[in-house]
Design a protein around this motif. Structure first.
Motif, PDB file in Angstrom:
ATOM      1  N   ASN A 490       0.753  -1.536  -0.087  1.00  0.00           N
ATOM      2  CA  ASN A 490      -0.136  -0.071  -0.341  1.00  0.00           C
ATOM      3  C   ASN A 490       0.531   1.698  -0.128  1.00  0.00           C
ATOM      4  O   ASN A 490       1.677   1.606   0.213  1.00  0.00           O
ATOM      5  CB  ASN A 490      -0.832   0.217   0.578  1.00  0.00           C
ATOM      6  N   ASP A 491       0.489   2.356   0.041  1.00  0.00           N
ATOM      7  CA  ASP A 491       1.103   3.757   0.247  1.00  0.00           C
ATOM      8  C   ASP A 491       2.143   3.783   1.223  1.00  0.00           C
ATOM      9  O   ASP A 491       2.480   4.942   0.522  1.00  0.00           O
ATOM     10  CB  ASP A 491       0.185   4.829   0.429  1.00  0.00           C
ATOM     11  N   ARG A 492       2.177   2.720   1.789  1.00  0.00           N
ATOM     12  CA  ARG A 492       3.182   3.324   3.247  1.00  0.00           C
ATOM     13  C   ARG A 492       4.159   2.175   3.208  1.00  0.00           C
ATOM     14  O   ARG A 492       5.292   2.130   3.890  1.00  0.00           O
ATOM     15  CB  ARG A 492       2.351   3.273   4.445  1.00  0.00           C
ATOM     16  N   TYR A 493       4.569   1.556   1.967  1.00  0.00           N
ATOM     17  CA  TYR A 493       5.090   1.008   1.606  1.00  0.00           C
ATOM     18  C   TYR A 493       5.237  -0.684   2.252  1.00  0.00           C
ATOM     19  O   TYR A 493       6.325  -0.787   3.088  1.00  0.00           O
ATOM     20  CB  TYR A 493       6.313   1.431   1.788  1.00  0.00           C
ATOM     21  N   ILE A 494       4.343  -1.121   2.644  1.00  0.00           N
ATOM     22  CA  ILE A 494       3.806  -1.725   4.463  1.00  0.00           C
ATOM     23  C   ILE A 494       3.015  -2.924   3.269  1.00  0.00           C
ATOM     24  O   ILE A 494       1.921  -2.542   2.839  1.00  0.00           O
ATOM     25  CB  ILE A 494       2.382  -1.740   5.379  1.00  0.00           C
ATOM     26  N   PRO A 495       3.709  -4.605   3.619  1.00  0.00           N
ATOM     27  CA  PRO A 495       2.985  -5.174   2.839  1.00  0.00           C
ATOM     28  C   PRO A 495       1.552  -5.306   3.702  1.00  0.00           C
ATOM     29  O   PRO A 495       1.398  -5.378   4.622  1.00  0.00           O
ATOM     30  CB  PRO A 495       3.569  -6.372   3.206  1.00  0.00           C
ATOM     31  N   GLY A 496       0.375  -5.939   2.798  1.00  0.00           N
ATOM     32  CA  GLY A 496      -0.911  -5.157   3.502  1.00  0.00           C
ATOM     33  C   GLY A 496      -1.893  -6.405   3.830  1.00  0.00           C
ATOM     34  O   GLY A 496      -2.989  -6.921   3.942  1.00  0.00           O
ATOM     35  N   PHE A 497      -0.537  -7.810   3.827  1.00  0.00           N
ATOM     36  CA  PHE A 497      -1.782  -8.289   4.567  1.00  0.00           C
ATOM     37  C   PHE A 497      -2.034  -8.316   6.058  1.00  0.00           C
ATOM     38  O   PHE A 497      -1.132  -7.579   6.604  1.00  0.00           O
ATOM     39  CB  PHE A 497      -0.645  -9.756   4.085  1.00  0.00           C
ATOM     40  N   SER A 498      -2.892  -8.699   6.729  1.00  0.00           N
ATOM     41  CA  SER A 498      -2.931  -8.777   8.359  1.00  0.00           C
ATOM     42  C   SER A 498      -2.938  -9.374   9.282  1.00  0.00           C
ATOM     43  O   SER A 498      -3.500 -10.484   8.352  1.00  0.00           O
ATOM     44  CB  SER A 498      -4.374  -7.282   8.678  1.00  0.00           C
ATOM     45  N   SER A 499      -3.601  -9.708  10.088  1.00  0.00           N
ATOM     46  CA  SER A 499      -3.539 -10.898  10.992  1.00  0.00           C
ATOM     47  C   SER A 499      -4.539 -10.656  11.800  1.00  0.00           C
ATOM     48  O   SER A 499      -5.242  -9.645  11.972  1.00  0.00           O
ATOM     49  CB  SER A 499      -1.896 -10.662  12.173  1.00  0.00           C
ATOM     50  N   ALA A 500      -5.442 -12.311  12.106  1.00  0.00           N
ATOM     51  CA  ALA A 500      -6.318 -11.790  12.407  1.00  0.00           C
ATOM     52  C   ALA A 500      -6.408 -11.266  14.254  1.00  0.00           C
ATOM     53  O   ALA A 500      -7.624 -11.297  14.739  1.00  0.00           O
ATOM     54  CB  ALA A 500      -7.153 -13.227  12.411  1.00  0.00           C
ATOM     55  N   TRP A 501      -5.368 -11.286  14.432  1.00  0.00           N
ATOM     56  CA  TRP A 501      -5.481 -10.691  15.824  1.00  0.00           C
ATOM     57  C   TRP A 501      -4.133  -9.691  16.011  1.00  0.00           C
ATOM     58  O   TRP A 501      -3.216  -9.266  15.805  1.00  0.00           O
ATOM     59  CB  TRP A 501      -4.109 -11.863  17.032  1.00  0.00           C
ATOM     60  N   GLU A 502      -5.303  -8.210  16.308  1.00  0.00           N
ATOM     61  CA  GLU A 502      -4.125  -7.248  16.229  1.00  0.00           C
ATOM     62  C   GLU A 502      -3.133  -6.561  17.405  1.00  0.00           C
ATOM     63  O   GLU A 502      -3.879  -7.641  18.132  1.00  0.00           O
ATOM     64  CB  GLU A 502      -5.007  -5.957  15.715  1.00  0.00           C
ATOM     65  N   GLY A 503      -2.636  -5.714  16.740  1.00  0.00           N
ATOM     66  CA  GLY A 503      -1.143  -5.372  17.748  1.00  0.00           C
ATOM     67  C   GLY A 503      -0.564  -5.046  17.664  1.00  0.00           C
ATOM     68  O   GLY A 503       0.364  -4.421  17.841  1.00  0.00           O
ATOM     69  N   HIS A 504       0.243  -5.263  16.329  1.00  0.00           N
ATOM     70  CA  HIS A 504       1.182  -4.828  15.644  1.00  0.00           C
ATOM     71  C   HIS A 504       0.989  -5.001  13.400  1.00  0.00           C
ATOM     72  O   HIS A 504      -0.219  -4.923  13.514  1.00  0.00           O
ATOM     73  CB  HIS A 504       2.021  -6.487  15.120  1.00  0.00           C
ATOM     74  N   SER A 505       1.352  -3.571  13.773  1.00  0.00           N
ATOM     75  CA  SER A 505       1.632  -2.910  12.129  1.00  0.00           C
ATOM     76  C   SER A 505       2.186  -3.802  11.718  1.00  0.00           C
ATOM     77  O   SER A 505       2.144  -5.375  11.703  1.00  0.00           O
ATOM     78  CB  SER A 505       2.004  -1.912  11.852  1.00  0.00           C
ATOM     79  N   SER A 506       0.687  -4.296  10.183  1.00  0.00           N
ATOM     80  CA  SER A 506       1.466  -5.392   8.669  1.00  0.00           C
ATOM     81  C   SER A 506       2.646  -5.208   8.231  1.00  0.00           C
ATOM     82  O   SER A 506       3.489  -6.598   7.909  1.00  0.00           O
ATOM     83  CB  SER A 506       0.287  -5.176   7.880  1.00  0.00           C
ATOM     84  N   ARG A 507       3.635  -4.424   8.381  1.00  0.00           N
ATOM     85  CA  ARG A 507       4.373  -4.515   8.608  1.00  0.00           C
ATOM     86  C   ARG A 507       5.815  -4.974   9.408  1.00  0.00           C
ATOM     87  O   ARG A 507       6.819  -5.806   8.839  1.00  0.00           O
ATOM     88  CB  ARG A 507       5.417  -2.999   8.329  1.00  0.00           C
ATOM     89  N   THR A 508       5.555  -5.237  10.368  1.00  0.00           N
ATOM     90  CA  THR A 508       5.837  -5.868  11.619  1.00  0.00           C
ATOM     91  C   THR A 508       5.513  -7.119  11.165  1.00  0.00           C
ATOM     92  O   THR A 508       6.680  -7.714  11.309  1.00  0.00           O
ATOM     93  CB  THR A 508       5.019  -5.739  13.064  1.00  0.00           C
ATOM     94  N   PHE A 509       4.352  -7.809  11.051  1.00  0.00           N
ATOM     95  CA  PHE A 509       4.046  -9.311  11.295  1.00  0.00           C
ATOM     96  C   PHE A 509       4.890  -9.609   9.470  1.00  0.00           C
ATOM     97  O   PHE A 509       5.254 -10.445   9.017  1.00  0.00           O
ATOM     98  CB  PHE A 509       2.781  -9.242  10.779  1.00  0.00           C
ATOM     99  N   TYR A 510       5.738  -8.424   8.730  1.00  0.00           N
ATOM    100  CA  TYR A 510       6.078  -9.053   7.505  1.00  0.00           C
ATOM    101  C   TYR A 510       7.655  -9.517   8.023  1.00  0.00           C
ATOM    102  O   TYR A 510       7.747 -10.636   7.365  1.00  0.00           O
ATOM    103  CB  TYR A 510       5.887  -7.948   6.189  1.00  0.00           C
ATOM    104  N   TRP A 511       7.928  -8.244   8.818  1.00  0.00           N
ATOM    105  CA  TRP A 511       9.686  -8.842   8.745  1.00  0.00           C
ATOM    106  C   TRP A 511       9.394  -9.538   9.806  1.00  0.00           C
ATOM    107  O   TRP A 511      10.341 -10.914   9.389  1.00  0.00           O
ATOM    108  CB  TRP A 511       9.614  -8.027  10.692  1.00  0.00           C
ATOM    109  N   SER A 512       8.811 -10.139  10.488  1.00  0.00           N
ATOM    110  CA  SER A 512       7.898 -11.800  11.510  1.00  0.00           C
ATOM    111  C   SER A 512       8.074 -12.725  10.408  1.00  0.00           C
ATOM    112  O   SER A 512       8.531 -13.736  10.103  1.00  0.00           O
ATOM    113  CB  SER A 512       7.031 -11.564  12.312  1.00  0.00           C
ATOM    114  N   LEU A 513       6.964 -12.357   9.102  1.00  0.00           N
ATOM    115  CA  LEU A 513       7.539 -13.927   8.474  1.00  0.00           C
ATOM    116  C   LEU A 513       8.802 -14.076   7.446  1.00  0.00           C
ATOM    117  O   LEU A 513       9.282 -15.015   7.492  1.00  0.00           O
ATOM    118  CB  LEU A 513       5.671 -13.194   7.119  1.00  0.00           C
TER     119      LEU A 513
END
Length: 635
Positions: A490-513
């Motif tokens: 998306n426009d913030r250069y963050i991969p746009g998949f999200s988690s069903a359990w919120e708490g982190h940004s999608s960017r953080t989930f991408y780093w972790s993945l």
């Protein structure tokens, strides 16, 4: 591996060394001009066109200590909520060890040794002794650090910073000096271990001494040194401490507890360390059976009080001693058994006790046991057998990702696996005797003892519950690669998949993945044919938002691991890498055709994923725009 901020834009210029601090605005005056959003200045003077400009790097009082805190691990301290409740010796148990260590720490003049090393095998109760001894020392305790590999308290570069911060909080005059020094030079927290120790501990102490405000003789407790992630750093920590003792540059006595790993045995037996070290061995011995029985009786009595319908006495003295025999001198087994019996989500304490006693009786009939942890392994097997079959695969994946996840938060692990909070907590419900999940904003998955992960990572001990075999391969092929293939931008250069359990940004989930993906590649058996899926994987998807790095090892070790694990020439370079003139360093190419990406090695031994070329990634972004119109802007 550096801990990244939860919501910070990635600096692609040096992804392996991202700051662990969330960027904040600072305003620095230059005569009549001002600079906003200045995050760091490496030099206090800048020369441009023969004109010298002085930049004031000053910050408000306390800002240096805040930087130090952000580079520390507060969860490793004596009274941290991350360790609540901490392991403690039950009253009346291990009294000899606790008394000897506390007396040694209070009477420095009565002995020549300034380092005490208590060594013992896994599960013998070292952490409980460390906690109880540290509490018993009271004001004589300067600081304490409790390493824990499964709980992500294992970063060597945050060890001395944590000790310094604890000293700064306890002694304000020490803290004022450290605060000023870091404000003057914020890079002090990022120096090598020896420089951290000198700049953040020795120098402030020496300055106080010159001012007539020297610190008294104090004790620092270090538990689980063997659980520090970097083996070489473990040796360096001992050497640095020993050097300070010989030079009398600090007033500390050091109590170090660890397993008797060969490399630690070696460094403690050197001529520089051995003469100033008191060696205490904590053996696996049935002589502690009385202490274990005392502990179990007290814990199970607490369980009985919550269930008034249980017969009295419950359990019987004979039943207590059957569990003692199962423990084989290992306190960790007895502690886990008591939690298993007291599990509120179980069918009840009578049923739980019956299962433990059945295991204990099977254990007692074995004529030959190959190792002293046979009872503990049997109990951990019992715990895993109680996991509902429909949830077993998910539980194994959680246990596999937990120690290799980036931050170690429960919602981060759930995000990597695509689980909701209810799914995650439900999967962990049957593991209450070995781990817990707290209810913080960023909930932690807390393992009670490292021996449980040791069990799961050893195929001989865990057998069908081994997490590094088929479990790791299916996680790669059935979960992580499909999750990568859904990544959008998306426009913030963050991969746009999200988690069903919120708490982190999608960017953080991408780093972790990304981190979990590459670490698993280094773990799995490259002979498994299912890993052929890696040959068709688009590695560019792992470089869209680079910022994570693989665990710190030598470049050669890393290249060999990745080379061995990536199949059919997926790693398209020799074991030493290839020289990229544009980057002026050796790199490793992963993937094929337009799907290639680079693993770039830096001077510190990190490997980070980066785009193979700007053009290549632009093609990927164009493809993603065509697949999902409106999912991204301005890239």
């Amino acid at each position: 591996m550096s801990r990244l901020p939860r919501d910070t834009r990635i600096n692609k210029g040096n992804p392996a060394k991202q700051s662990s601090r969330t960027q904040t605005k600072r305003k620095t005056s230059i005569h009549d001009f001002s600079i906003n959003n200045l995050t760091q200045v490496d030099k206090s003077q800048i020369n441009s066109n023969n004109t010298q400009i002085n930049i004031n790097n000053g910050g408000s009082k306390g800002s240096g200590l805040r930087i130090l805190l952000e580079k520390s691990i507060p969860g490793a301290s004596l009274d941290s909520s991350d360790r609540d409740p901490p392991p403690r010796c039950h009253p009346g148990t291990r009294t000899e060890y606790i008394k000897n260590l506390a007396t040694w720490g209070r009477n420095a003049d009565s002995h020549p040794e300034r380092i005490a090393w208590l060594k013992g095998l896994a599960a013998v109760g070292k952490s409980a002794i460390a906690q109880t001894c540290a509490e018993d020392l009271g004001d004589k305790l300067a600081a304490a650090f409790f390493f824990s590999r499964p709980n992500h308290r294992d970063k060597h570069d945050r060890f001395f910073t944590s000790i310094s911060h604890q000293l700064a909080v306890k002694y304000h005059s020490f803290g004022d000096i450290v605060d000023s020094d870091i404000i003057r030079n914020p890079t002090l927290v990022d120096k090598a271990l020896s420089h951290q120790f000198r700049n953040l501990i020795i120098n402030p102490i020496q300055q106080l001494k010159r001012e007539g405000k020297g610190l008294p003789e104090l004790v620092i407790v270090i538990d689980g040194l063997d659980e520090c992630a970097d083996v070489k750093a473990q040796e360096n920590i001992v050497k640095i401490i020993a050097q300070s003792v010989r030079e009398q540059s600090t007033p500390f006595l050091w109590i170090i507890l660890s397993r008797p790993e060969p490399h630690l045995e070696g460094v403690f037996n050197t001529l520089e360390v051995k003469p100033i070290t008191l060696l205490i061995e904590l053996p696996v011995s049935r002589e502690v059976d009385g202490d274990i029985a005392m502990f179990l009786t007290a814990k199970l009595r607490e369980t009985a009080q919550k269930h008034p319908r249980l017969p009295s006495p419950w359990p019987s003295e004979q039943e207590v001693w059957e569990i003692v025999n199962l423990s084989d001198g290992l306190f960790a087994c007895a502690e886990a058994a008591s939690r298993f019996i007291d599990d509120d989500d179980s069918p009840g304490p009578e049923v739980q006790l019956r299962d433990v006693l059945h295991l204990a009786r099977e254990h007692s009939t074995q004529k030959r046991r190959d190792n002293s942890s046979a009872g503990l392994d049997g109990f951990y097997t019992l715990v895993m057998e109680r996991v509902p079959p429909k949830q077993l695969q998910t539980v194994l994946w959680i246990l596999l990702v937990a120690p290799i996840s980036y931050f170690g938060d429960a919602n981060e692990i759930a995000g990597v696996l695509g689980l909701s909070e209810s799914q995650f907590r439900s999967a962990c419900r049957s593991l209450h005797s070995v781990l817990t999940v707290n209810n913080d904003i960023y909930p932690k998955l807390h393992f009670y003892h490292a021996s449980f992960m040791d069990f799961l990572q050893n195929s001989t001990r865990s057998k069908r519950f081994w997490i590094r075999g088929d479990c790791a391969v299916t996680l790669l092929t059935d979960v992580l690669i499909p999750r990568y293939n859904k990544v959008q931008v998306n426009d913030r250069y963050i991969p746009g998949f999200s988690s069903a359990w919120e708490g982190h940004s999608s960017r953080t989930f991408y780093w972790s993945l990304s981190a979990a993906f590459f670490k698993l590649i280094a773990l799995v058996d490259s002979g498994d044919q299912r890993l052929g899926a890696l040959n068709g994987f688009d590695f560019r998807r792992a470089s869209l938002n680079c910022g994570f790095s693989l665990d710190r090892r030598t470049i050669f070790q890393k290249s060999e691991l990745i080379r061995r694990a990536t199949l059919k020439n997926t790693l398209r370079s020799d074991q030493r890498g290839i020289w990229f003139k544009s980057l002026w360093r050796r790199v490793y190419v992963v993937g094929h055709g337009e799907k290639k990406a680079l693993l770039v090695a830096d001077i510190d031994g990190y490997l980070c994923i980066q785009p193979y070329s700007k053009r290549s990634n632009q093609k990927l972004l164009k493809q993603m725009r065509e697949e999902s119109p409106g999912a991204w802007y301005g890239l």
